[in-house]
Design a protein around this motif. Sequence first.
Motif, short mmCIF file in Angstrom:
data_model
loop_
_atom_site.label_atom_id
_atom_site.label_comp_id
_atom_site.label_asym_id
_atom_site.label_seq_id
_atom_site.Cartn_x
_atom_site.Cartn_y
_atom_site.Cartn_z
N ASP A 111 -10.24 5.52 -9.58
CA ASP A 111 -9.25 6.60 -9.63
C ASP A 111 -7.92 6.01 -10.06
OD1 ASP A 111 -8.18 9.08 -9.49
OD2 ASP A 111 -8.18 9.25 -7.31
N GLU A 112 -6.99 6.88 -10.44
CA GLU A 112 -5.65 6.47 -10.86
C GLU A 112 -4.64 6.81 -9.79
OE1 GLU A 112 -5.47 6.72 -15.73
OE2 GLU A 112 -4.93 8.46 -14.55
N VAL A 113 -3.56 6.03 -9.74
CA VAL A 113 -2.45 6.31 -8.85
C VAL A 113 -1.15 6.05 -9.61
CG1 VAL A 113 -2.38 3.94 -7.92
CG2 VAL A 113 -1.47 5.84 -6.56
N LYS A 114 -0.14 6.86 -9.32
CA LYS A 114 1.17 6.73 -9.98
C LYS A 114 1.91 5.53 -9.41
CE LYS A 114 4.55 8.40 -12.61
NZ LYS A 114 5.43 7.21 -12.52
N SER B 241 -8.05 5.90 0.60
CA SER B 241 -7.54 5.09 1.72
C SER B 241 -6.85 3.82 1.21
CB SER B 241 -8.69 4.74 2.66
OG SER B 241 -8.25 3.91 3.71
N PHE B 242 -7.39 3.23 0.16
CA PHE B 242 -6.78 2.03 -0.43
C PHE B 242 -5.39 2.35 -0.98
CE2 PHE B 242 -6.29 -0.36 -4.51
CZ PHE B 242 -5.96 -1.58 -3.95
N PHE B 243 -5.25 3.48 -1.65
CA PHE B 243 -3.94 3.88 -2.16
C PHE B 243 -2.97 4.15 -1.01
CE2 PHE B 243 -6.10 5.73 -6.18
CZ PHE B 243 -6.14 4.46 -6.74
N GLY B 244 -3.47 4.74 0.09
CA GLY B 244 -2.60 4.98 1.24
C GLY B 244 -2.10 3.70 1.87
N LYS B 245 -2.95 2.68 1.93
CA LYS B 245 -2.52 1.37 2.47
C LYS B 245 -1.49 0.72 1.55
CE LYS B 245 -7.05 0.68 4.58
NZ LYS B 245 -8.33 -0.03 4.50
N GLN B 246 -1.65 0.90 0.25
CA GLN B 246 -0.67 0.35 -0.69
C GLN B 246 0.70 1.00 -0.49
OE1 GLN B 246 -0.63 -2.09 -2.73
NE2 GLN B 246 -2.65 -2.52 -3.58
N ARG B 247 0.71 2.33 -0.31
CA ARG B 247 1.99 3.01 -0.10
C ARG B 247 2.59 2.63 1.24
NH1 ARG B 247 -1.34 7.43 -1.82
NH2 ARG B 247 -1.00 7.95 -4.02
N MET B 248 1.75 2.50 2.26
CA MET B 248 2.22 2.13 3.59
C MET B 248 2.79 0.72 3.60
SD MET B 248 0.06 2.27 7.13
CE MET B 248 -1.09 1.04 6.53
N SER C 181 3.82 -5.69 -7.10
CA SER C 181 3.57 -5.49 -5.67
C SER C 181 2.19 -4.88 -5.43
CB SER C 181 4.66 -4.59 -5.07
OG SER C 181 4.68 -3.34 -5.72
N PHE C 182 1.70 -4.09 -6.38
CA PHE C 182 0.38 -3.47 -6.20
C PHE C 182 -0.73 -4.52 -6.21
CE2 PHE C 182 -3.44 -1.20 -7.33
CZ PHE C 182 -3.31 0.02 -6.71
N THR D 71 -10.41 -4.80 9.01
CA THR D 71 -9.39 -4.82 10.05
C THR D 71 -8.07 -4.24 9.57
OG1 THR D 71 -8.70 -7.06 9.39
CG2 THR D 71 -10.39 -6.87 11.09
N ALA D 72 -7.96 -3.87 8.31
CA ALA D 72 -6.72 -3.30 7.80
C ALA D 72 -6.41 -2.00 8.52
CB ALA D 72 -6.82 -3.05 6.29
N ILE D 73 -5.17 -1.85 8.92
CA ILE D 73 -4.74 -0.66 9.65
C ILE D 73 -4.79 0.54 8.72
CG2 ILE D 73 -2.83 0.39 10.91
CD1 ILE D 73 -1.99 -2.41 11.74
N GLN D 74 -5.38 1.64 9.20
CA GLN D 74 -5.54 2.84 8.39
C GLN D 74 -4.20 3.53 8.19
OE1 GLN D 74 -8.50 3.80 6.98
NE2 GLN D 74 -9.28 1.87 7.76
N PRO D 75 -3.97 4.14 7.02
CA PRO D 75 -2.72 4.87 6.79
C PRO D 75 -2.65 6.12 7.65
CG PRO D 75 -4.22 5.19 4.95
CD PRO D 75 -4.85 4.16 5.83
N ARG D 76 -1.44 6.44 8.12
CA ARG D 76 -1.28 7.63 8.95
C ARG D 76 -1.37 8.90 8.13
NH1 ARG D 76 4.42 6.45 11.45
NH2 ARG D 76 4.70 5.78 9.29
N ARG D 77 -0.96 8.84 6.88
CA ARG D 77 -1.01 10.01 6.00
C ARG D 77 -1.89 9.68 4.82
NH1 ARG D 77 5.16 11.01 4.75
NH2 ARG D 77 4.99 8.80 4.38
N GLY D 78 -2.54 10.68 4.30
CA GLY D 78 -3.41 10.47 3.16
C GLY D 78 -4.26 11.69 2.91
N ASN D 79 -4.95 11.68 1.79
CA ASN D 79 -5.76 12.82 1.40
C ASN D 79 -7.23 12.59 1.72
OD1 ASN D 79 -5.98 15.39 0.44
ND2 ASN D 79 -6.18 14.79 -1.70
#
Length: 775
Positions: free
Chosen positions: A345-348, A708-715, A727-728, A741-749
């Motif tokens: 998938d793509e992310v901005k 979820s991967f994109f949410g961790k990147q934003r977090m 940074s990405f 073990t990566a902490i899950q993002p609180r917000r996401g789709n």
Amino acid sequence: MQFVHFCKIEHGSSNQTAATVTKSVTINEDLSWSVNVHGHKLIAGKCNALCCVKDKITTKAALSRLVHQIDSLSVCSGNPDSHFLELADARKGIFHSPSKNMVAFIDSFFPVMFEDEMYSRTLRCNECELLVTNNRCDTCKQYRCTLRALHSQWLRQQKKTANHASISSHTNFRYLKTPERQQRIRRLRNEIVNKRKEVERLKSYVNVATEQHGIYIEEALEKDIKQIMEEKSNEIRKTYQADSFQCIFWNQQLELLKLKDKRQIRWHPMIIRWCLSLKLLSSASYHALRSSNLVILPSERTLRDYTNIVKAKTGFSTGIDAQLCHEANIDSIPDHEKYVCLVFDEVKIKEDLVFDKHSLELVGFVQIGDINTHLSKFESCSMPQKTPVAPQLATHMLSFMVSGIMTDLQFPYVSFPCSTISGDQLYSMVWGCIRRLETCGFKVLAVTCDGASSNRTFMKLHQSGDNLTYKTINPYANEDRPLFFISDPSHLIKTVRNCWANSYGHSYTRKLKINGQDINWQHLVDLYKAHRGPDCATLGLSILPKLKWEHIELNSYSKMRVDLAAQVLSTTVAEAFAYENSPHTKETERFVRIFDKFFDLMNTRNTKEFVLKRKPNLAPYINNPETEERLKWLQDVFLPYLDEWEAYAHAQEHLSSAEQIKLCLSQETLQGLRITVHAFIELVRYLLKQPRVVYVLSAKLSQDCVESFFGKQRMRGGYCENPNVSSFISGAQSLRVQSSTAIQPRRGNCRLRVVDDVCIDDRPLPKRKRISKKK
């Protein structure tokens, strides 16, 4: 010239000594007359109360009637409402039309009476009649509607400005207007000053408390602490299992206390992963926690030795291949656990350039693989142009992830910075990933993506004839194994909901209809207002407990939320339609039930959820008659329903082709649904025939892992939710080491991945060797 004046003098209140002329009548020399009210000249032709009075006063009786009539008339109260006056003060007391003419103004000449209350100011229309028989003239009444609209617009603008100027706002400074930017800067400065005062106050409090109640820990007492921890170790072992994370952390801290030289410690791999997760959230917080000496944690340089074992870069890398094989333990797992799904998938991202001091290159340009990059350069050079083509900055990041179908593997494999991607460029990227994964020993069984135009073009490149393309031959597989294409069910359910929302609602681009009945969004709106709206008379329990106004009134953000779409297309809504039992909503009820079952069948996540939610459709797919029955429902009920709907739309010959298309779901959505269903049915049947395959979870084929991967990147960036290329890719390398073990993002789709028991991996992590500097 001679004039005759008649004046009415009033006092504003009993305590007011100054008198004011509120009304005056002037008889001119030519016997014409004029009237002034509250300092404003009255235009006789526009005053309905004086329209019957002649232009000239020729007799004393006529003069007496005029004076008596003016005295008996009331002064127009205008619009003295406080919220209108507040709006007028914000406009400096004057309202202008688009042509810059004055339309209304604040009149504070003399208090006016309205509904037995005295107002010192009022908002008067420029064409006000001034004298009326009742409280307000017709002109001010009509302008009152305009004032309401202006006031609502002003309140929305004030709220927007307040939100943008608030400290917690995520709006970038470059998108703010100058007043909003200045207001936020002032608030931030005040917040910094207050925080500094709070820090100083807490420092002084801690110092005083330490002096009065603090105890100096001597070396003997430190030994006592070690002894206490050793004595309590038996209780820890009884409370937690020996391979639990809590027990590992306790033993690691106890071992560190026994060491004289902390550099001799050998950190457990789970401790390293956990520390990387903390540092991902905030480097400053991790540094503060480590400096507090409450717990002993590895240094940031040690963490970098683990994350920088592979150089972070875009595109393919043999080091990442080795890291993936180590993470999946490819040499030890059985064959059925080697089945994986390739998700992309793509992310901005932010357009930015960063200088890499190691490679001496600028990072941030478009890099879509060696083949695609050379073809793009060749195409740009072959076209006639006067100026050379400059390198293009990347605006998006195309990420590929490897998701285990029979395991919990979720590995960020490769990323490509890009701006726009075509189907032929995707072709070489996807097959490049598949070739390398098959070489590593994995079995790529499916490719999952959303319904973007480039993704649909990529699938069509595998088309043979006029048949629907949902699978192809995998030339890199050792055995005769197909490769299935999956259109993400979460995106499909959103597009289905959006088509329904646009049917007689929102953008009005659809008129969904089947078997002579409309599938109307207004049906859901009426249902919501009847059971959840402000006029609802029902108290207590509701048949629509999860439905809110955000489900009904969609905006650009809520249209992208999967949870809102799933809650609208749910059994609860279908049962509510059945409870109403309206003959006009039968097809709408059927539509909701069918797509609710479709989403449940494509969203099985574990082996217990179907029991807890009492929904058999969420059960895992095992080799039994119930599984075959659900697959037959997709094949014999769901797909014919789509064909029936599309055939009904094309059968309406009295409508144009454009109108016929509006009667059904969009062609892109229909194509994605058919591709997903055909591929899923064959994929499940293929897997259940393989040795040692007990069950299949359909959610393993979705895009939730990449979301979820994109949410961790934003977090990872804190307030900077839009990372650049540099940074990405560095964040992706850190997330590869952290693994599950990566902490899950609180917000996401996507739904949060709930892990009850952390899988303990004792295998040592690869670490970069430090090169000692020669003296």
